[in-house]
Design an enzyme around this catalytic site. Structure first.
Site, PDB file in Angstrom:
ATOM      1  NE  ARG A 123      -4.262  -1.273  -0.161  1.00 38.93           N
ATOM      2  CZ  ARG A 123      -4.377  -2.219  -1.078  1.00 38.93           C
ATOM      3  NH1 ARG A 123      -3.370  -2.483  -1.891  1.00 38.93           N
ATOM      4  NH2 ARG A 123      -5.500  -2.901  -1.190  1.00 38.93           N
TER       5      ARG A 123
ATOM      6  CG  ASP B 109       2.131  -2.391  -8.470  1.00 41.77           C
ATOM      7  OD1 ASP B 109       2.152  -2.037  -9.664  1.00 41.77           O
ATOM      8  OD2 ASP B 109       1.218  -3.082  -7.975  1.00 41.77           O
TER       9      ASP B 109
ATOM     10  CG  HIS C 268      -2.688  -0.792  -7.479  1.00 39.62           C
ATOM     11  ND1 HIS C 268      -3.018   0.031  -6.438  1.00 39.62           N
ATOM     12  CD2 HIS C 268      -2.935  -2.052  -7.038  1.00 39.62           C
ATOM     13  CE1 HIS C 268      -3.454  -0.686  -5.413  1.00 39.62           C
ATOM     14  NE2 HIS C 268      -3.412  -1.961  -5.753  1.00 39.62           N
TER      15      HIS C 268
ATOM     16  CD  GLU D  87      -2.694   3.397  -5.737  1.00 44.79           C
ATOM     17  OE1 GLU D  87      -3.490   2.458  -5.616  1.00 44.79           O
ATOM     18  OE2 GLU D  87      -1.486   3.249  -5.919  1.00 44.79           O
TER      19      GLU D  87
END
Length: 342
Positions: free
Chosen positions: A235, A259, A296, A264
């Site tokens: 996260r 990622d 992600h 985001e």
């Protein structure tokens, strides 16, 4: 049962259709819209809700869903930090997730990112595109020579630890709930700080909670060996992005693979080539050559997508039919309903 499936992506449609074929007694309405006050009219006439999004719903969404007779929100992901559990519980909304859909998918992606960092793959490819085939500055490291700190040894972290160990790394872990399987391949530290001290790489696999907010910050990054690497497929809120970039500038970190990003929500899964990025910190992060950013996608395999879709739909049916579900993340809702029945 009439189910509203929000936030649908094209890649999810085959799994939706296969679930519908196996459950002809239910009707599934599919929309690419996400849950918000603007899309609440779509809920009318439905019995259950299946959702997936990175954007945070407005606070008033929970009360308005309850007013429409909705009693559950089936999240087709493992993470549910973008939803207000307290508000959902207060309005009688049971939230379920899909905690196990393919730990291997995220673990493999984690190790792929790590290998890209230590072997300088992004910089190498950029040179080759310019017809520059010189090796100077591209010398790499071997995972087997490194101490890897795995923070969070649940299903995903455990699998990532197994892969790092298979490559010969010394693996040290931290988790509030240690498990014996990890002890067979690595060593547990008593604290996050102990796990990070002297590590050459840190791999993050913890949920975003108040206690874990900015787990990697100026103080904890300083505990790593100089020239270390950070991989985050967990996260975004686990990392203080400003502190991360400062550690890269100072040489405390060689590079990082991310990622996820703390803020985001407005950007992931969208084509923003024309609009650009308003978040200056994120834009700076994306422009750095020593940061490998991906959108992600660690979860993104055919197996995982099917399991997420089927799991989300199954949970929605279970919640409406039974009032509870093994993956209910706010069980206070079920307890309150039981008390009312008495």
């Amino acid at each position: 049962m009439k189910i509203l499936f929000l936030g649908a992506r094209p890649d999810e449609h085959p799994a939706i259709e296969s679930w519908k074929a196996a459950h002809p007694e239910h009707t599934v309405t599919v929309s690419q819209q996400i849950l918000s006050t603007a899309t609440l009219p779509l809920v009318d006439g439905h019995d259950a809700l299946v959702i997936q999004q990175v954007a945070v719903p407005e606070p008033e969404v929970y009360e308005q869903l309850a007013a429409k007779g909705i009693t559950q929100m089936s999240v087709r992901s493992a993470g549910f930090d973008m939803y207000d559990l307290e508000a959902a519980t207060r309005h009688g909304l049971g939230i379920t997730n899909v905690p196990v859909y393919s730990p291997n998918a995220i673990a493999e992606y984690t190790v792929a990112l790590a290998l890209n960092l230590v072997r300088n793959i992004p910089a190498t490819l950029a040179r080759v595109q310019q017809y520059d085939f010189r090796p100077a500055g591209l010398i790499g490291r071997e995972i087997r020579t490194m101490k890897v700190a795995v923070l969070g040894t649940g299903r995903i972290g455990m699998r990532a630890a197994e892969l790092f160990a298979a490559l010969g790394a010394e693996v040290v872990g931290f988790d509030l709930f240690p498990n014996d399987a990890f002890r067979a391949i690595g060593t547990y530290a008593e604290s996050v700080e102990e796990a990070l001290r002297g590590a050459d790489m840190v791999s993050l696999h913890m949920p975003a909670t108040g206690e874990n907010h900015h787990l990697l910050n100026e103080q904890t990054l300083a505990l790593l060996n100089p020239g270390a690497y950070v991989v985050n497929t967990g996260r975004g809120a686990l990392v203080d992005t400003t502190a991360l970039m400062a550690a890269l500038d100072s040489g405390q970190l060689t590079s990082a693979a991310l990622d996820v990003y703390e803020f985001e929500g407005p950007y992931m899964f969208k084509d923003l080539r024309e609009q650009g990025i308003e978040d200056e910190v994120f834009a700076t992060l994306l422009a750095r050559e020593d940061v490998l950013n991906t959108p992600h996608l660690a979860f993104y395999t055919h197996t995982a997508v099917e399991n997420l879709v089927h799991g989300g739909l199954d949970n929605a049916v279970a919640m409406v039919e039974n009032g509870t579900c093994p993956t209910l993340v706010n069980p206070q809702v079920s307890e309150a309903r039981t008390a009312q029945d008495r």
